[in-house]
Design a protein around this motif. Structure first.
Motif, PDB file in Angstrom:
ATOM      1  N   LEU A 162     -18.692   9.111   4.020  1.00 36.57           N
ATOM      2  CA  LEU A 162     -18.472   9.931   2.829  1.00 36.57           C
ATOM      3  C   LEU A 162     -19.788  10.513   2.334  1.00 36.57           C
ATOM      4  O   LEU A 162     -19.873  11.713   2.023  1.00 36.57           O
ATOM      5  CB  LEU A 162     -17.819   9.071   1.742  1.00 36.57           C
ATOM      6  CG  LEU A 162     -17.692   9.711   0.355  1.00 36.57           C
ATOM      7  CD1 LEU A 162     -16.758  10.918   0.398  1.00 36.57           C
ATOM      8  CD2 LEU A 162     -17.209   8.684  -0.668  1.00 36.57           C
ATOM      9  N   GLY A 171     -16.681   8.836  -4.953  1.00 34.14           N
ATOM     10  CA  GLY A 171     -16.893   7.524  -4.367  1.00 34.14           C
ATOM     11  C   GLY A 171     -15.865   6.519  -4.851  1.00 34.14           C
ATOM     12  O   GLY A 171     -15.170   6.736  -5.851  1.00 34.14           O
ATOM     13  N   PRO A 172     -15.753   5.392  -4.158  1.00 34.12           N
ATOM     14  CA  PRO A 172     -14.741   4.397  -4.537  1.00 34.12           C
ATOM     15  C   PRO A 172     -14.976   3.774  -5.910  1.00 34.12           C
ATOM     16  O   PRO A 172     -14.071   3.161  -6.475  1.00 34.12           O
ATOM     17  CB  PRO A 172     -14.855   3.345  -3.420  1.00 34.12           C
ATOM     18  CG  PRO A 172     -16.196   3.551  -2.812  1.00 34.12           C
ATOM     19  CD  PRO A 172     -16.492   5.003  -2.950  1.00 34.12           C
ATOM     20  N   SER A 219     -13.259   7.876  -0.439  1.00 37.06           N
ATOM     21  CA  SER A 219     -13.006   6.814   0.544  1.00 37.06           C
ATOM     22  C   SER A 219     -12.675   5.540  -0.204  1.00 37.06           C
ATOM     23  O   SER A 219     -12.891   5.436  -1.419  1.00 37.06           O
ATOM     24  CB  SER A 219     -14.242   6.576   1.430  1.00 37.06           C
ATOM     25  OG  SER A 219     -15.213   5.802   0.770  1.00 37.06           O
ATOM     26  N   VAL A 239     -24.365  -0.610   3.157  1.00 34.23           N
ATOM     27  CA  VAL A 239     -23.232   0.087   2.569  1.00 34.23           C
ATOM     28  C   VAL A 239     -22.155   0.209   3.654  1.00 34.23           C
ATOM     29  O   VAL A 239     -22.457   0.585   4.790  1.00 34.23           O
ATOM     30  CB  VAL A 239     -23.659   1.483   2.072  1.00 34.23           C
ATOM     31  CG1 VAL A 239     -22.452   2.266   1.571  1.00 34.23           C
ATOM     32  CG2 VAL A 239     -24.719   1.359   0.987  1.00 34.23           C
ATOM     33  N   ILE A 298     -13.328   1.253  -0.223  1.00 38.52           N
ATOM     34  CA  ILE A 298     -14.571   0.480  -0.134  1.00 38.52           C
ATOM     35  C   ILE A 298     -14.915   0.182   1.317  1.00 38.52           C
ATOM     36  O   ILE A 298     -16.064   0.372   1.747  1.00 38.52           O
ATOM     37  CB  ILE A 298     -14.456  -0.820  -0.957  1.00 38.52           C
ATOM     38  CG1 ILE A 298     -14.308  -0.461  -2.443  1.00 38.52           C
ATOM     39  CG2 ILE A 298     -15.668  -1.720  -0.736  1.00 38.52           C
ATOM     40  CD1 ILE A 298     -13.896  -1.604  -3.328  1.00 38.52           C
ATOM     41  N   GLN A 335     -18.050   4.407   3.563  1.00 37.46           N
ATOM     42  CA  GLN A 335     -18.771   5.061   2.474  1.00 37.46           C
ATOM     43  C   GLN A 335     -19.989   5.833   2.978  1.00 37.46           C
ATOM     44  O   GLN A 335     -20.362   6.853   2.406  1.00 37.46           O
ATOM     45  CB  GLN A 335     -19.204   4.011   1.450  1.00 37.46           C
ATOM     46  CG  GLN A 335     -18.031   3.295   0.774  1.00 37.46           C
ATOM     47  CD  GLN A 335     -18.507   2.287  -0.234  1.00 37.46           C
ATOM     48  OE1 GLN A 335     -19.218   2.625  -1.184  1.00 37.46           O
ATOM     49  NE2 GLN A 335     -18.128   1.033  -0.045  1.00 37.46           N
ATOM     50  N   ILE A 380     -21.230   4.352  -4.807  1.00 37.12           N
ATOM     51  CA  ILE A 380     -20.888   3.636  -3.589  1.00 37.12           C
ATOM     52  C   ILE A 380     -21.508   2.238  -3.618  1.00 37.12           C
ATOM     53  O   ILE A 380     -22.276   1.906  -4.511  1.00 37.12           O
ATOM     54  CB  ILE A 380     -21.387   4.388  -2.333  1.00 37.12           C
ATOM     55  CG1 ILE A 380     -22.898   4.628  -2.415  1.00 37.12           C
ATOM     56  CG2 ILE A 380     -20.632   5.712  -2.175  1.00 37.12           C
ATOM     57  CD1 ILE A 380     -23.488   5.286  -1.176  1.00 37.12           C
TER      58      ILE A 380
END
Length: 763
Positions: free
Chosen positions: A531, A434-435, A479, A524, A481, A528, A506
């Protein structure tokens, strides 16, 4: 009731505080405080008679420091201040009372030296700053810390932040923000304590006590608190920042005023006028709000400061024709000090000369500014907080960083857990995806002037430090954001398949929350979600970590994760705090201070809503009842919700005779048991509903809460004492009233949980 005298693990907020307010002893405290702040030493009082009108206008003028510190220039540009030398010239001329968000002790010493050696009257400057949740040691954002339901923790972190700020030459902080926020779209909810009045009150009082310490404002490690934003800023239409507010006086008195009253009773000597209008009158020029209520009714005689260019914005509101009129309206309404517009120094002398502003009103405002400086000890020692050696020695100490980690862990809310948590420290391959899986970004949250992400510890570092084999942890962004990364999802899927468990980090960036960061859809971001969908499709257990500064409307595939933790923005020790909870070093014990809705369209949503005349009956959604087509009139995750690593059961409600009178309180008891295999700390909550009243009442109101520590298999009886005065509400005549009748009571783990419930009668 004095919070400082109450044991931490007993009742953190007892019932009765609301009653105390309605009965007015807190207002008596305000009156006493008013007497203190307006009594000046004779030598200081004599200064007022010596001042020119321009020097008086200078004392009520506050400007952003031209030599700014940290992120201050981006957050609050110096505006009209052309240079540091230009500000020094203003100080010499007596045209400046103080500055804010400056660059530490070196800057403060240069400015104070000019004030004390070169200005005619040698009145010390005041140095202010936005120390919202820490200076260089950054603590969890206030909304996160409110999730701890632990006002003593809030007091401790504010105490550490105040001491660190004072060591950097700061006298006054523009905190706490005590706005009740009931619309998740509003970005500034991250700075407050959420949607509940009671939680807002106890957190407001705790933070004031923390910033100011217990040795008086003159103590060199104390800073003056500023309760903001007065008032109802959190009620902006549509959750839009700076927007209009139109609420009833009853709502102001029941919802938006009480946290300010608690902050003032705790000793806050200043408040800040809010940007918004209320029923067509901007707060910055609202005489009813700033003079009738604040001064005459409550007895507050501290300092009122405008928000950043708040007086100037009266023109854009369409309330003032020009700068001169805006100055007159704000000043006569009750704003003592102007922040950043420079309107007061420019226009007050002429307004006084024309007879449009009485000299007595100007002297009153100057006296309040000088009184604050006296309280802070600045006339005794203008340099008491300006010490470069002390600044270097007292910021980011091991003790404050340890407190930041403790506060972070105690702020994490576990929404869901199918048994995957806590994770083992050995024997499992973990994919951080996650970012927010790694990298020193988006850790400290919005509205921090002096701390930096570069000094904070991220999730990857926190996890690698706790597992036995750092090689068992992989890190993949997957990914961005807001945007997809080329090949990001494919790389994330490969990492997930190679792991035993996925930790999916995330949510929001810190720029998505805070001032001017209203969102039309509190979800969200789509990149994301894509993802998350791809990772979920691998079939591996997924633990979702939600980074956010607000309540979010969660959907699949996030809802289908094995576990969900709300990790907010936790500050300097973000990663280690999360790792402590992930691996069970610290059990999750926090609770939601805001309701997580099913969808953004429910906003504004708060648990203590009214039933309406057509509530949906228990069971499926029924036709022609108060709900949306798609969802019930409830939260997906309710206010007060949060799980532990134990298994908690509520039983054996005991209401005694189930009768209350003016002389006989009701004691409500319940047995709380941990039938799980791990120790747990439960937040036990007491809610009440007035079944029939002359003013319709919320479906539930939080009246008290306790933290209860339970070993595996242990049971404890918890008791709450309700008194008649705890059942006060604002009646039809806008005065507190208590009415006999039936009341329902719950002792429960959240605002929507049944827990154990029953009824009692007030005679």
């Amino acid at each position: 009731m004095t919070m400082a005298t109450m044991p931490r693990r007993t009742v953190l907020m007892g019932v009765g505080m609301a009653a105390a307010w309605a009965a007015s002893p807190a207002r008596a405290l305000l009156a006493q405080a008013a007497a203190r702040t307006t009594t000046l030493p004779p030598a200081v009082e004599a200064l007022i008679a010596q001042m020119t009108v321009e020097e008086k206008a200078g004392q009520v003028t506050l400007m952003a420091a031209a030599w700014a510190g940290g992120a201050a220039t981006a957050l609050n540009p110096a505006g009209a201040a052309s240079s540091f030398e230009g500000q020094l010239a203003e100080v010499r001329a007596g045209r400046l009372g103080g500055v804010f968000n400056g660059n530490g002790a070196v800057m403060a010493r240069r400015m104070q030296t000019v004030a004390m050696r070169e200005a005619r009257l040698k009145i010390p400057l005041i140095f202010a700053a936005d120390v919202i949740h820490g200076l260089r040691t950054v603590f969890p954002v206030p909304l996160a810390e409110a999730a701890s339901f632990d006002p003593e923790l809030a007091r401790r972190t504010a105490r550490a932040a105040g001491a660190e700020a004072a060591a950097s030459g700061i006298d006054w902080t523009f905190a706490p923000m005590v706005d009740v926020a009931r619309d998740a779209r509003w970005g500034r909810g991250v700075e407050g304590a959420g949607e509940d009045v009671l939680l807002g009150r106890v957190m407001a009082a705790a933070r004031v006590r923390g910033f100011q310490g217990d040795r008086g404002l003159a103590a060199p490690d104390a800073v003056a608190a500023c309760a903001k934003h007065f008032a109802a800023y959190g009620a902006g239409e549509g959750g839009l920042d700076y927007n209009s507010v139109d609420v009833s006086e009853r709502t102001l008195r029941e919802v938006y005023f009480p946290p300010f009253e608690s902050a003032f009773a705790a000793g806050a000597p200043t408040t800040m006028a809010s940007f918004n209008e209320i029923a067509g009158v901007p707060a910055t020029a609202n005489e009813w709000l700033l003079t009738e209520v604040l001064r005459r009714e409550w007895g507050f005689d501290g300092l009122v400061v405008s928000d950043y260019t708040g007086d100037e914005e009266l023109i854009a509101h369409g309330f003032a024709a020009d700068a001169r009129e805006a100055t007159r309206l704000a000043f006569m309404a009750g704003v003592d000090m102007s922040m950043q517009s420079a309107f007061y120094i420019k226009h007050l002398p002429g307004l006084v000369a024309a007879g449009e502003v009485p000299m007595a009103r100007l002297d009153q405002a100057v006296r309040r500014v000088l009184a604050l400086k006296v309280q802070l000890g600045l006339f005794d020692d203008p340099f008491r907080r300006i010490d470069s050696k002390r600044e270097k020695a007292r910021v980011r100490t091991p003790a404050t960083l340890a407190l930041a980690q403790e506060a972070g862990a105690r702020s994490i809310v576990m929404l869901k857990n199918d048994g995957v948590l806590p994770l083992p420290t050995t024997g499992k391959k973990i994919a951080l995806i996650g970012p927010f899986a790694g990298g020193q970004h988006d850790l400290i949250g919005p509205w921090n002037v002096y701390g930096t992400d570069a000094e904070a510890v991220d999730l990857e570092m926190g996890v690698r430090a706790i597992v036995r084999d750092a090689a068992s942890v992989s890190v993949t962004a997957g990914s961005g954001i807001d945007d997809a990364l080329p090949g990001g999802i494919d790389a994330a899927v490969v990492a997930a398949r190679a792991a035993d468990v996925v930790v999916l980090a995330i949510g929001e960036s810190q720029r998505m929350s805070g001032e001017a960061q209203s969102r039309v859809d509190v979800v969200v971001p789509a990149a994301q979600v894509a993802l998350a969908q791809a990772v979920a499709a691998t079939g591996k257990p997924v633990v979702v970590l939600l980074r956010t500064g607000r309540a979010l409307a969660l959907t699949e595939p996030v809802l289908g994760a094995s576990a969900i933790l709300v990790t907010w923005f936790l500050g300097s020790r973000d990663g280690p705090a999360i790792a402590d909870v992930l691996f069970g070093r610290v059990g999750p014990s926090a609770r939601l201070p805001v309701s997580f809705p099913y969808a953004t369209g429910q906003e504004p949503y708060h648990y203590d809503h009214k039933s309406t005349g057509r509530p949906n009956p228990p069971g499926p959604l029924a036709e022609y009842k108060a709900h949306y087509r798609e969802f019930p009139n409830q939260a997906r995750f309710a206010f007060g919700h949060g799980l532990t690593y134990g298994t908690i059961d509520y039983a054996a409600l005991d209401l005694g005779s189930a009768r209350m009178s003016a002389d006989t309180p009701l004691v409500a008891r319940a047995t709380i048991r941990n039938s799980g295999a791990r120790a747990a700390e439960e937040v036990v909550q007491l809610y009440v509903h007035d079944v029939t009243a002359s003013i319709t009442q919320p479906v539930r109101l939080l009246k008290a809460f306790q933290r209860v520590s339970l070993a595996p298999g242990e049971a404890k009886q918890v008791s709450f004492t309700l008194r008649r005065a705890d059942l006060l509400f604002v009646g039809q005549d806008l005065k507190p009233v208590v009415e006999p009748g039936r009341f329902r009571v719950w002792i429960a783990p959240s605002a929507q949980a049944d827990g154990v419930s029953g009824e009692f009668v007030l005679a």
